[in-house]
Motif scaffolding. Sequence first.
Motif, PDB file in Angstrom:
ATOM      1  N   LEU A   1      -4.204  -0.574   8.033  1.00 18.36           N
ATOM      2  CA  LEU A   1      -3.415   0.666   8.000  1.00 18.36           C
ATOM      3  C   LEU A   1      -3.495   1.431   9.318  1.00 18.36           C
ATOM      4  CD1 LEU A   1      -4.208   1.992   4.411  1.00 18.36           C
ATOM      5  CD2 LEU A   1      -2.218   0.684   5.180  1.00 18.36           C
TER       6      LEU A   1
ATOM      7  N   ARG B   1       3.689   0.516   2.982  1.00 18.00           N
ATOM      8  CA  ARG B   1       3.382  -0.504   3.990  1.00 18.00           C
ATOM      9  C   ARG B   1       3.011  -1.804   3.289  1.00 18.00           C
ATOM     10  NH1 ARG B   1       1.084   1.656   9.536  1.00 18.00           N
ATOM     11  NH2 ARG B   1       1.818   3.804   9.535  1.00 18.00           N
TER      12      ARG B   1
ATOM     13  N   THR C   1       0.858  -1.191   0.000  1.00 16.71           N
ATOM     14  CA  THR C   1       0.000   0.000   0.000  1.00 16.71           C
ATOM     15  C   THR C   1       0.888   1.232   0.000  1.00 16.71           C
ATOM     16  OG1 THR C   1      -1.763  -1.109   1.221  1.00 16.71           O
ATOM     17  CG2 THR C   1      -1.768   1.296   1.254  1.00 16.71           C
TER      18      THR C   1
ATOM     19  N   GLN D   1       0.640  -4.928   2.937  1.00 19.13           N
ATOM     20  CA  GLN D   1      -0.752  -5.206   3.287  1.00 19.13           C
ATOM     21  C   GLN D   1      -0.841  -6.408   4.220  1.00 19.13           C
ATOM     22  OE1 GLN D   1      -3.631  -4.870   0.130  1.00 19.13           O
ATOM     23  NE2 GLN D   1      -4.862  -6.551   0.955  1.00 19.13           N
TER      24      GLN D   1
END
Length: 349
Positions: A170, A156, A131, A158
Amino acid sequence: MAQASESLDFSVNNATDKALDRDCTTLSRHVLQQLQSFSADAQDLSALMNRIALAGKLIARRLSRAGLMEGVLGFTGEVNVQGESVKKMDVYANDVFISVFKQSGLVCRLASEEMDEPYYIPENCPIGRYTLLYDPIDGSSNTDTNLSLGSIFSIRQQQGDDNDRQAKDLLSNGRKQIAAGYILYGPSTMLVYTIGKGVHSFTLDPSLGEFILSEENIRIPNHGSVYSVNEGNFWQWEESMREYIRYVHRTEGYTARYSGAMVSDIHRILVQGGVFLYPGTIQKPEGKLRLLYESAPLAFVIEQAGGRATTGLVDILEVVPKKLHQRTPLIIGSKEDVAKVESFIQNGH
């Protein structure tokens, strides 16, 4: 005489070799060197950084022509999820990141401060494990006056399938970031990044169309003379923050520098030392900056350079957001300068 000539030739050749080595160190190559691996994960991260670099090149090109093109400057007439008026460059930069990462095959979701909800790329989701969170244009109030701007990014991995498209994974602290950094659009375009192995800067060479290594393992000084804050908000702050500002006013050696573009101010502090402050106000103690798109990525960079980032009470990278667009106060920079601000917040002196 022949020996002296040979020595000079060696010196010149050595300098040339070093210059060529640096010119050959592109961003994608550097990531692989940092990870000391050509594994699938390393190649993924290298490819992701390459896509971020492409977005930066496209935005830099647009900005360089802004005064010569129709429909680039000014407002769209719309308001974003933050309640702020949207500039045309905000929309363009946001669309650039989406278009670039649609082609990546690696990113399933993009989350931006310009979008109410994450943007999903269905064709990438079966295999896309990453992400991208980003602020497409930081300091957009500078757009129409030809001043420095920036983009901030965070990557980041997932967690889970996210079948309900709520992106709940998140909502975790900043230590879950696997990469973060910013692009500074100034006299030259510069990209600064970390993957948890130090902080490194690259400068865009327009003749090559590549970001070339400028400096490795940047270290922020433990103390600097610069304090960067919008003092126009002075009477909206808590008394402890006003006391800190009074302290720097009466203490020799401090210099105020504030550009209205956080990336520009943070980069100055990364290089020269000092502290950047964006505190909450009495009416809005949560502050203005977005945790996931601004504060946490920059905190990751500054911590990796040997500095600190805090809300004044807790380290930024420890804050767990309750929503995607959560705001936070931010005090960031050299360790000693951040500690001094904290002492006023926590102890009143």
